[in-house]
Design a protein around this motif. Structure first.
Motif, PDB file in Angstrom:
ATOM      1  N   GLY A 153     -22.502   8.030   5.842  1.00 50.55           N
ATOM      2  CA  GLY A 153     -23.064   9.343   5.537  1.00 50.55           C
ATOM      3  C   GLY A 153     -22.416   9.945   4.317  1.00 50.55           C
ATOM      4  N   GLY A 154     -21.756  11.097   4.486  1.00 46.04           N
ATOM      5  CA  GLY A 154     -21.276  11.874   3.353  1.00 46.04           C
ATOM      6  C   GLY A 154     -19.919  11.496   2.797  1.00 46.04           C
ATOM      7  N   SER A 155     -19.036  12.481   2.749  1.00 46.77           N
ATOM      8  CA  SER A 155     -17.799  12.355   1.972  1.00 46.77           C
ATOM      9  C   SER A 155     -16.878  11.245   2.465  1.00 46.77           C
ATOM     10  CB  SER A 155     -17.053  13.689   1.958  1.00 46.77           C
ATOM     11  OG  SER A 155     -16.902  14.142   3.297  1.00 46.77           O
ATOM     12  N   GLY A 156     -16.719  11.077   3.790  1.00 40.53           N
ATOM     13  CA  GLY A 156     -15.809  10.030   4.301  1.00 40.53           C
ATOM     14  C   GLY A 156     -16.291   8.646   3.915  1.00 40.53           C
ATOM     15  N   ALA A 157     -17.598   8.433   4.054  1.00 39.92           N
ATOM     16  CA  ALA A 157     -18.170   7.126   3.705  1.00 39.92           C
ATOM     17  C   ALA A 157     -17.999   6.878   2.209  1.00 39.92           C
ATOM     18  CB  ALA A 157     -19.652   7.096   4.079  1.00 39.92           C
ATOM     19  N   ALA A 158     -18.259   7.919   1.415  1.00 37.88           N
ATOM     20  CA  ALA A 158     -18.197   7.763  -0.047  1.00 37.88           C
ATOM     21  C   ALA A 158     -16.787   7.377  -0.479  1.00 37.88           C
ATOM     22  CB  ALA A 158     -18.640   9.069  -0.715  1.00 37.88           C
ATOM     23  N   LYS A 159     -15.772   8.024   0.120  1.00 39.67           N
ATOM     24  CA  LYS A 159     -14.376   7.705  -0.244  1.00 39.67           C
ATOM     25  C   LYS A 159     -14.048   6.266   0.132  1.00 39.67           C
ATOM     26  CE  LYS A 159     -12.039  12.173  -0.174  1.00 39.67           C
ATOM     27  NZ  LYS A 159     -11.181  13.075   0.613  1.00 39.67           N
ATOM     28  N   PHE A 160     -14.495   5.852   1.324  1.00 42.56           N
ATOM     29  CA  PHE A 160     -14.205   4.474   1.758  1.00 42.56           C
ATOM     30  C   PHE A 160     -14.904   3.474   0.833  1.00 42.56           C
ATOM     31  CE2 PHE A 160     -13.349   0.839   4.174  1.00 42.56           C
ATOM     32  CZ  PHE A 160     -14.519   0.092   4.215  1.00 42.56           C
ATOM     33  N   LEU A 161     -16.190   3.740   0.547  1.00 42.25           N
ATOM     34  CA  LEU A 161     -16.973   2.799  -0.266  1.00 42.25           C
ATOM     35  C   LEU A 161     -16.435   2.700  -1.686  1.00 42.25           C
ATOM     36  CD1 LEU A 161     -20.518   3.783   1.041  1.00 42.25           C
ATOM     37  CD2 LEU A 161     -19.331   1.595   1.454  1.00 42.25           C
ATOM     38  N   LYS A 162     -15.877   3.792  -2.201  1.00 44.09           N
ATOM     39  CA  LYS A 162     -15.293   3.763  -3.548  1.00 44.09           C
ATOM     40  C   LYS A 162     -14.171   2.735  -3.592  1.00 44.09           C
ATOM     41  CE  LYS A 162     -14.712   5.317  -7.789  1.00 44.09           C
ATOM     42  NZ  LYS A 162     -13.801   4.192  -8.185  1.00 44.09           N
ATOM     43  N   GLY A 163     -13.354   2.687  -2.535  1.00 38.78           N
ATOM     44  CA  GLY A 163     -12.270   1.697  -2.461  1.00 38.78           C
ATOM     45  C   GLY A 163     -12.824   0.293  -2.292  1.00 38.78           C
ATOM     46  N   LEU A 164     -13.864   0.167  -1.462  1.00 39.66           N
ATOM     47  CA  LEU A 164     -14.448  -1.164  -1.205  1.00 39.66           C
ATOM     48  C   LEU A 164     -14.990  -1.766  -2.507  1.00 39.66           C
ATOM     49  CD1 LEU A 164     -15.236  -3.317   0.915  1.00 39.66           C
ATOM     50  CD2 LEU A 164     -17.387  -2.061   1.264  1.00 39.66           C
ATOM     51  N   THR A 165     -15.640  -0.918  -3.329  1.00 37.28           N
ATOM     52  CA  THR A 165     -16.199  -1.460  -4.582  1.00 37.28           C
ATOM     53  C   THR A 165     -15.088  -1.780  -5.586  1.00 37.28           C
ATOM     54  OG1 THR A 165     -16.558   0.803  -5.336  1.00 37.28           O
ATOM     55  CG2 THR A 165     -18.450  -0.341  -4.391  1.00 37.28           C
ATOM     56  N   GLY A 166     -13.845  -1.433  -5.229  1.00 35.53           N
ATOM     57  CA  GLY A 166     -12.721  -1.809  -6.087  1.00 35.53           C
ATOM     58  C   GLY A 166     -12.180  -3.187  -5.711  1.00 35.53           C
ATOM     59  N   VAL A 167     -12.574  -3.685  -4.511  1.00 36.27           N
ATOM     60  CA  VAL A 167     -12.025  -4.977  -4.076  1.00 36.27           C
ATOM     61  C   VAL A 167     -13.092  -6.046  -3.888  1.00 36.27           C
ATOM     62  CG1 VAL A 167     -10.004  -3.895  -2.982  1.00 36.27           C
ATOM     63  CG2 VAL A 167     -12.010  -4.400  -1.610  1.00 36.27           C
ATOM     64  N   ILE A 168     -14.370  -5.653  -3.883  1.00 32.27           N
ATOM     65  CA  ILE A 168     -15.428  -6.698  -3.859  1.00 32.27           C
ATOM     66  C   ILE A 168     -16.328  -6.452  -5.063  1.00 32.27           C
ATOM     67  CG2 ILE A 168     -15.438  -6.829  -1.318  1.00 32.27           C
ATOM     68  CD1 ILE A 168     -18.201  -5.362  -1.444  1.00 32.27           C
ATOM     69  N   GLN A 223      -6.660   4.349  -4.822  1.00 30.79           N
ATOM     70  CA  GLN A 223      -5.801   3.196  -4.498  1.00 30.79           C
ATOM     71  C   GLN A 223      -5.568   3.092  -2.994  1.00 30.79           C
ATOM     72  OE1 GLN A 223      -4.840   5.873  -6.474  1.00 30.79           O
ATOM     73  NE2 GLN A 223      -2.705   5.466  -7.065  1.00 30.79           N
ATOM     74  N   SER A 224      -5.471   4.231  -2.291  1.00 34.17           N
ATOM     75  CA  SER A 224      -5.299   4.114  -0.826  1.00 34.17           C
ATOM     76  C   SER A 224      -6.597   3.594  -0.201  1.00 34.17           C
ATOM     77  CB  SER A 224      -4.904   5.462  -0.211  1.00 34.17           C
ATOM     78  OG  SER A 224      -5.862   6.446  -0.551  1.00 34.17           O
ATOM     79  N   SER A 225      -7.726   3.974  -0.807  1.00 37.33           N
ATOM     80  CA  SER A 225      -9.001   3.493  -0.275  1.00 37.33           C
ATOM     81  C   SER A 225      -9.157   1.989  -0.513  1.00 37.33           C
ATOM     82  CB  SER A 225     -10.154   4.251  -0.953  1.00 37.33           C
ATOM     83  OG  SER A 225     -11.380   3.876  -0.382  1.00 37.33           O
ATOM     84  N   GLU A 226      -8.711   1.515  -1.702  1.00 38.23           N
ATOM     85  CA  GLU A 226      -8.766   0.068  -1.973  1.00 38.23           C
ATOM     86  C   GLU A 226      -7.820  -0.670  -1.023  1.00 38.23           C
ATOM     87  OE1 GLU A 226      -9.790   0.462  -6.737  1.00 38.23           O
ATOM     88  OE2 GLU A 226      -8.301  -1.030  -6.089  1.00 38.23           O
ATOM     89  N   ARG A 227      -6.643  -0.070  -0.780  1.00 37.14           N
ATOM     90  CA  ARG A 227      -5.652  -0.693   0.150  1.00 37.14           C
ATOM     91  C   ARG A 227      -6.293  -0.875   1.507  1.00 37.14           C
ATOM     92  NH1 ARG A 227      -4.360   1.556   4.443  1.00 37.14           N
ATOM     93  NH2 ARG A 227      -4.007   3.561   3.461  1.00 37.14           N
ATOM     94  N   LEU A 228      -7.002   0.159   1.998  1.00 38.56           N
ATOM     95  CA  LEU A 228      -7.628   0.071   3.327  1.00 38.56           C
ATOM     96  C   LEU A 228      -8.658  -1.050   3.351  1.00 38.56           C
ATOM     97  CD1 LEU A 228      -8.066   1.126   6.202  1.00 38.56           C
ATOM     98  CD2 LEU A 228      -9.684   2.811   5.256  1.00 38.56           C
ATOM     99  N   SER A 229      -9.503  -1.114   2.305  1.00 33.96           N
ATOM    100  CA  SER A 229     -10.511  -2.179   2.285  1.00 33.96           C
ATOM    101  C   SER A 229      -9.865  -3.555   2.252  1.00 33.96           C
ATOM    102  CB  SER A 229     -11.436  -2.010   1.072  1.00 33.96           C
ATOM    103  OG  SER A 229     -12.391  -1.011   1.343  1.00 33.96           O
ATOM    104  N   ARG A 230      -8.790  -3.701   1.459  1.00 32.70           N
ATOM    105  CA  ARG A 230      -8.103  -5.001   1.367  1.00 32.70           C
ATOM    106  C   ARG A 230      -7.554  -5.388   2.742  1.00 32.70           C
ATOM    107  NH1 ARG A 230      -5.226  -3.482  -2.927  1.00 32.70           N
ATOM    108  NH2 ARG A 230      -6.811  -3.757  -4.529  1.00 32.70           N
ATOM    109  N   GLU A 231      -6.962  -4.430   3.441  1.00 34.79           N
ATOM    110  CA  GLU A 231      -6.388  -4.704   4.774  1.00 34.79           C
ATOM    111  C   GLU A 231      -7.472  -5.135   5.747  1.00 34.79           C
ATOM    112  OE1 GLU A 231      -2.700  -1.495   4.876  1.00 34.79           O
ATOM    113  OE2 GLU A 231      -4.292  -1.400   6.358  1.00 34.79           O
ATOM    114  N   ILE A 232      -8.617  -4.460   5.678  1.00 35.60           N
ATOM    115  CA  ILE A 232      -9.712  -4.781   6.602  1.00 35.60           C
ATOM    116  C   ILE A 232     -10.229  -6.189   6.332  1.00 35.60           C
ATOM    117  CG2 ILE A 232     -12.097  -4.195   7.226  1.00 35.60           C
ATOM    118  CD1 ILE A 232     -11.331  -1.231   6.735  1.00 35.60           C
TER     119      ILE A 232
END
Ligand code: FO1
Length: 316
Positions: A7-22, A294-303
């Motif tokens: 959905g909104g802001s939480g998803a956007a922050k997470f996805l911003k990190g994900l697009t930094g690692v894939i 960077q914390s968002s990318e870290r989370l995606s990398r960990e997942i």
């Protein structure tokens, strides 16, 4: 291929990190449209815009929505004519809404306008799909009467007590093009850290989505949006309690239990790990607070590493 639902802001922050690692071209996002609302004769789609603005690095970081540096002169001028001014429609943001309106008034769809807006913000390689092109709106029943979610959230600042949530139009609505295919074809399906009731819930109510998730061959992973029963932003706990649920990561796990393989929870919820595993869901406990890229990318990398570790063990 990774397909994310959010959905909104939480998803956007997470996805911003994900697009930094894939690679962005591996990502499809199915976006909630139940926050959409008609105002000034324009249909606004806040969750779609928040994701596009954040992924294209145009978001107003302080607010978490709208365009950086935007002004509100239109809104100020609109009050002269008695227009409501509680919805912060920025002058630059207005251009996005008018462009979307021009496509839809010209017989186009929300899917087409979304793809075109993403393209013009330079992130056309990411597939951003509205969950549906049909009318869907979230209304909340409160002690101040029934009102559109945006009115509850913004105009009344979530003060009224919620007794019920009605996501209108989901029975009649159809999934937008490519939505079901992007669930079937995904190697990993990620439920973003969004409000389980009004951001993820509506997507799961769209015809065919839930059963495709249950039967999908990809690994299904969710990030809990709650920490000690509270979201970082928004009304998730208020809405969950308002409809008689517990506001907890365990409750989130129960809402997704019929399809979920893995739930990512914050360290502050570590004590819930066993209860969630008892639902047959693997749990990764980590720091899910993602204030910056960077914390968002870290989370995606960990997942992604955790998922690989699961594959290794399951292939043994
Ligand atoms: N959120 C607010 O708290 N106040 C606003 O005035 C506001 C205006 C707004 C305008 C366009 C847009 O795309 C989003 C806007 N949001 C505002 C955020 C929006 O209400 C939320 O992002 C979602 O609807 C909840 O996830």
């Amino acid at each position: 291929m990774i397909t994310a639902l959010g959905g909104g802001s939480g998803a956007a922050k997470f996805l911003k990190g994900l697009t930094g690692v894939i690679s962005p071209s591996e990502l499809t996002v199915i976006v909630n449209t139940a926050d959409d609302m008609d105002i000034y004769g324009i249909r606004v789609s806040p969750d779609i815009d928040t994701i596009i603005y954040r992924l294209s690095e145009n978001i107003d970081e302080k607010k978490g929505w709208g365009l950086r540096g935007d002004t509100f002169e239109f809104l100020r001028a609109a009050t002269r004519f008695g227009f409501p001014a509680w919805f912060g429609l920025g002058d630059r943001d207005l251009a996005t809404h008018l462009f979307r309106k021009s496509i839809i008034d010209g017989g186009g769809t929300l899917s087409e306008s979304t793809a075109s807006i993403a393209q013009r913000f330079g992130i056309g390689e990411i597939r951003i799909l509205p969950m549906s092109n049909d009318w869907i709106e979230t209304w909340v029943e409160t002690d101040a009467g029934e009102m559109h979610f945006q009115e509850y959230y913004i105009k009344y600042s979530m003060r009224p007590t919620v007794h019920g949530v009605n996501i209108k139009g989901t029975l009649e609505a159809s999934p937008a093009p490519l939505v079901l295919e992007s669930i079937d074809g995904a190697d990993i399906l990620i439920i973003c850290p969004s409000n389980p009731i009004i951001s993820i819930g509506p997507i799961l109510k769209i015809k065919g989505v839930r059963e495709r998730l249950i039967n999908a061959s990809g690994l299904k992973v969710a990030i809990s949006p709650l920490m000690r029963g509270k979201p970082l932003k928004g009304p998730a706990d208020k809405l969950m309690k308002g409809i008689g649920m517990e506001a907890s990561s365990t409750q989130v796990a129960k809402l997704y239990a019929d399809f979920l393989d893995v739930l990512i929870i914050d360290r502050s919820d570590e004590r819930e790990k066993a209860a969630i595993e008892a639902l047959g869901i693997s749990v990764l406990v980590t720091d899910t607070v993602i204030p910056d890229d960077q914390s968002s990318e870290r989370l995606s990398r960990e997942i992604l590493h955790f998922i690989e570790s699961l594959d290794r063990t399951s292939n043994k």
